[in-house]
Scaffold this motif. Structure first.
Motif, PDB file in Angstrom:
ATOM      1  N   ARG A 108      -3.335  -1.650  -2.670  1.00  0.00           N
ATOM      2  CA  ARG A 108      -4.398  -0.987  -3.423  1.00  0.00           C
ATOM      3  C   ARG A 108      -4.998  -1.968  -4.420  1.00  0.00           C
ATOM      4  O   ARG A 108      -4.277  -2.603  -5.191  1.00  0.00           O
ATOM      5  CB  ARG A 108      -3.856   0.237  -4.166  1.00  0.00           C
ATOM      6  CG  ARG A 108      -3.395   1.348  -3.235  1.00  0.00           C
ATOM      7  CD  ARG A 108      -2.909   2.562  -4.022  1.00  0.00           C
ATOM      8  NE  ARG A 108      -1.690   2.297  -4.743  1.00  0.00           N
ATOM      9  CZ  ARG A 108      -1.494   2.515  -6.039  1.00  0.00           C
ATOM     10  NH1 ARG A 108      -2.477   2.977  -6.796  1.00  0.00           N
ATOM     11  NH2 ARG A 108      -0.324   2.262  -6.611  1.00  0.00           N
ATOM     12  N   LEU A 130      -6.989   6.150   7.326  1.00  0.00           N
ATOM     13  CA  LEU A 130      -6.515   4.790   7.544  1.00  0.00           C
ATOM     14  C   LEU A 130      -6.125   4.548   9.002  1.00  0.00           C
ATOM     15  O   LEU A 130      -6.417   3.491   9.569  1.00  0.00           O
ATOM     16  CB  LEU A 130      -5.339   4.501   6.626  1.00  0.00           C
ATOM     17  CG  LEU A 130      -5.670   4.517   5.126  1.00  0.00           C
ATOM     18  CD1 LEU A 130      -4.403   4.343   4.307  1.00  0.00           C
ATOM     19  CD2 LEU A 130      -6.679   3.422   4.772  1.00  0.00           C
ATOM     20  N   ALA A 131      -5.496   5.540   9.620  1.00  0.00           N
ATOM     21  CA  ALA A 131      -5.116   5.387  11.022  1.00  0.00           C
ATOM     22  C   ALA A 131      -6.336   5.276  11.920  1.00  0.00           C
ATOM     23  O   ALA A 131      -6.365   4.458  12.863  1.00  0.00           O
ATOM     24  CB  ALA A 131      -4.247   6.568  11.452  1.00  0.00           C
ATOM     25  N   PRO A 140      -6.175  12.509   5.533  1.00  0.00           N
ATOM     26  CA  PRO A 140      -4.845  12.098   5.981  1.00  0.00           C
ATOM     27  C   PRO A 140      -4.851  11.139   7.163  1.00  0.00           C
ATOM     28  O   PRO A 140      -3.885  10.401   7.365  1.00  0.00           O
ATOM     29  CB  PRO A 140      -4.159  13.421   6.325  1.00  0.00           C
ATOM     30  CG  PRO A 140      -5.252  14.425   6.470  1.00  0.00           C
ATOM     31  CD  PRO A 140      -6.350  13.983   5.573  1.00  0.00           C
ATOM     32  N   ASP A 141      -5.933  11.124   7.950  1.00  0.00           N
ATOM     33  CA  ASP A 141      -6.011  10.236   9.107  1.00  0.00           C
ATOM     34  C   ASP A 141      -6.998   9.089   8.920  1.00  0.00           C
ATOM     35  O   ASP A 141      -7.254   8.333   9.872  1.00  0.00           O
ATOM     36  CB  ASP A 141      -6.408  11.037  10.355  1.00  0.00           C
ATOM     37  CG  ASP A 141      -5.362  12.080  10.731  1.00  0.00           C
ATOM     38  OD1 ASP A 141      -4.160  11.793  10.585  1.00  0.00           O
ATOM     39  OD2 ASP A 141      -5.754  13.188  11.145  1.00  0.00           O
ATOM     40  N   ALA A 151      -3.049  15.755   0.222  1.00  0.00           N
ATOM     41  CA  ALA A 151      -3.818  15.349   1.407  1.00  0.00           C
ATOM     42  C   ALA A 151      -3.837  16.431   2.464  1.00  0.00           C
ATOM     43  O   ALA A 151      -4.805  16.561   3.223  1.00  0.00           O
ATOM     44  CB  ALA A 151      -3.244  14.055   1.982  1.00  0.00           C
ATOM     45  N   LEU A 173      -3.166   7.754  -2.355  1.00  0.00           N
ATOM     46  CA  LEU A 173      -2.947   6.480  -1.677  1.00  0.00           C
ATOM     47  C   LEU A 173      -1.563   5.898  -1.924  1.00  0.00           C
ATOM     48  O   LEU A 173      -1.120   5.016  -1.178  1.00  0.00           O
ATOM     49  CB  LEU A 173      -4.000   5.459  -2.108  1.00  0.00           C
ATOM     50  CG  LEU A 173      -5.416   5.679  -1.562  1.00  0.00           C
ATOM     51  CD1 LEU A 173      -6.400   4.742  -2.241  1.00  0.00           C
ATOM     52  CD2 LEU A 173      -5.456   5.482  -0.047  1.00  0.00           C
ATOM     53  N   THR A 174      -0.872   6.364  -2.970  1.00  0.00           N
ATOM     54  CA  THR A 174       0.428   5.767  -3.288  1.00  0.00           C
ATOM     55  C   THR A 174       1.445   5.966  -2.167  1.00  0.00           C
ATOM     56  O   THR A 174       2.389   5.183  -2.043  1.00  0.00           O
ATOM     57  CB  THR A 174       0.997   6.343  -4.594  1.00  0.00           C
ATOM     58  OG1 THR A 174       1.022   7.776  -4.516  1.00  0.00           O
ATOM     59  CG2 THR A 174       0.163   5.913  -5.787  1.00  0.00           C
ATOM     60  N   SER A 175       1.269   6.989  -1.362  1.00  0.00           N
ATOM     61  CA  SER A 175       2.214   7.244  -0.273  1.00  0.00           C
ATOM     62  C   SER A 175       1.865   6.464   0.992  1.00  0.00           C
ATOM     63  O   SER A 175       2.594   6.546   1.987  1.00  0.00           O
ATOM     64  CB  SER A 175       2.261   8.742   0.051  1.00  0.00           C
ATOM     65  OG  SER A 175       0.996   9.197   0.493  1.00  0.00           O
ATOM     66  N   GLU A 176       0.757   5.719   0.967  1.00  0.00           N
ATOM     67  CA  GLU A 176       0.319   4.976   2.144  1.00  0.00           C
ATOM     68  C   GLU A 176       0.799   3.525   2.071  1.00  0.00           C
ATOM     69  O   GLU A 176       0.835   2.926   0.995  1.00  0.00           O
ATOM     70  CB  GLU A 176      -1.208   5.000   2.250  1.00  0.00           C
ATOM     71  CG  GLU A 176      -1.807   6.394   2.383  1.00  0.00           C
ATOM     72  CD  GLU A 176      -1.598   6.985   3.767  1.00  0.00           C
ATOM     73  OE1 GLU A 176      -1.112   6.269   4.662  1.00  0.00           O
ATOM     74  OE2 GLU A 176      -1.924   8.173   3.936  1.00  0.00           O
ATOM     75  N   PRO A 177       1.146   2.924   3.215  1.00  0.00           N
ATOM     76  CA  PRO A 177       1.599   1.523   3.231  1.00  0.00           C
ATOM     77  C   PRO A 177       0.427   0.552   3.174  1.00  0.00           C
ATOM     78  O   PRO A 177       0.133  -0.178   4.139  1.00  0.00           O
ATOM     79  CB  PRO A 177       2.351   1.431   4.556  1.00  0.00           C
ATOM     80  CG  PRO A 177       1.634   2.407   5.447  1.00  0.00           C
ATOM     81  CD  PRO A 177       1.202   3.546   4.554  1.00  0.00           C
ATOM     82  N   VAL A 178      -0.269   0.547   2.054  1.00  0.00           N
ATOM     83  CA  VAL A 178      -1.461  -0.287   1.905  1.00  0.00           C
ATOM     84  C   VAL A 178      -1.384  -1.056   0.588  1.00  0.00           C
ATOM     85  O   VAL A 178      -0.626  -0.695  -0.321  1.00  0.00           O
ATOM     86  CB  VAL A 178      -2.758   0.558   1.915  1.00  0.00           C
ATOM     87  CG1 VAL A 178      -2.925   1.281   3.238  1.00  0.00           C
ATOM     88  CG2 VAL A 178      -2.778   1.550   0.752  1.00  0.00           C
TER      89      VAL A 178
END
Length: 275
Positions: A30, A96-97, A93-94, A127, A23-28
């Motif tokens: 946490r 969140l999208a 990998p998809d 991922a 998740l660290t690479s996602e713009p979210v």
């Protein structure tokens, strides 16, 4: 803003560390909610996450309260979409999208994605390794990628789901009367149904459940299941977790009475790994 909320304990630390690395690479945003009595550990994977601490209650871990505290923190931070992912689940990998697109199409719905149970010893670290492992659990719908289909609230799983801030406020969160294992997620789904919040299965929002030892049925949670099951039955007129209750009854551990399920006078000596 998307917030990903995870409740966890020391028994799932390795699992949640792997999850948080992805998740660290996602713009979210946490949010990790620690459910043990002791303070959460300081581990590199938690860096950048908002850490909350919800200590156990008299009857055990407070899963419902943990999810509520995480959601409250996300809403206070301005999150518009809440994604709740169990500690032992990896985000595809998809994921969140697909949840984001489904939330735009169904902003007032409870959104659920398919879950694949990974075999023992399969511990993906990237991922990109996950799509080849996809084999959604047959007990739940798994629409084609990009398709959303309505579903039954009784099939709701808290392993992986998403709600808009609007839908969360409509449902009102989890009932914190539930402590220990079982029942709180089905209660949440039934509360959503009563509030007019539909359930939608989101194709392509895959999560991957990491293997851990457990027992079937979960003998270590028998008393929790009976206590929380009765709480649910008093509210909704039916008992949840029926498959487990049937298995316990077949083993002679519980019996049905006019007032509901209870322990049998002589309970078989059973033990199993903790799930």
């Amino acid at each position: 803003m998307i917030a990903v909320i995870t409740i966890c304990s020391a028994s799932r630390l390795d699992h949640v560390r792997r999850q948080q690395r992805l998740l660290t690479s996602e713009p979210v945003r946490r949010i990790v909610v620690w459910l043990d009595a002791d303070a959460p550990p300081s581990v590199p994977e938690f860096a950048g996450a908002e850490m909350l601490h919800v200590r156990p209650g008299e009857q055990g871990m407070r899963l419902a309260a943990g999810r509520d505290r995480g959601a409250e923190a996300a809403l206070e931070a301005g999150a518009t979409l809440l994604v709740l992912l169990d500690a032992d689940c990896l985000p595809g990998p998809d994921l969140l999208a697909r949840y984001g697109a489904a939330a735009a199409a169904h902003p007032g719905a409870l959104l659920c994605g398919p879950v694949t149970y990974l075999p023992e010893g399969v511990l993906p670290e990237d991922a990109g390794d996950l799509p080849a492992l996809t084999a959604p659990h047959a007990a739940r719908p798994a629409p084609p990628d990009g398709e959303n289909v309505p579903g039954e609230h009784r099939l709701f799983w808290s392993l992986s789901f998403a709600v808009t801030a609007e839908a969360w406020r409509t449902v009102g969160g989890f009932d914190e009367s539930y402590e220990g294992y079982g029942g709180e997620d089905t209660d949440f789904a039934f509360t959503a149904r009563a509030a007019g919040v539909p359930l939608v299965w989101v194709g392509g929002a895959h999560a991957y459940h990491q293997h851990h030892p457990t027992s079937t049925p979960p003998w270590q949670h028998l008393d929790d299941i009976l206590r929380n099951g009765r709480l649910f039955a008093d509210r909704w007129g039916t008992w949840p977790m029926q498959g487990w209750l049937d298995a316990f009854a077949a083993a002679g551990a519980i019996e049905r009475t006019p007032g509901g399920w209870r322990r049998s006078p002589v309970v078989p000596d059973r033990s199993g790994p903790h799930g």
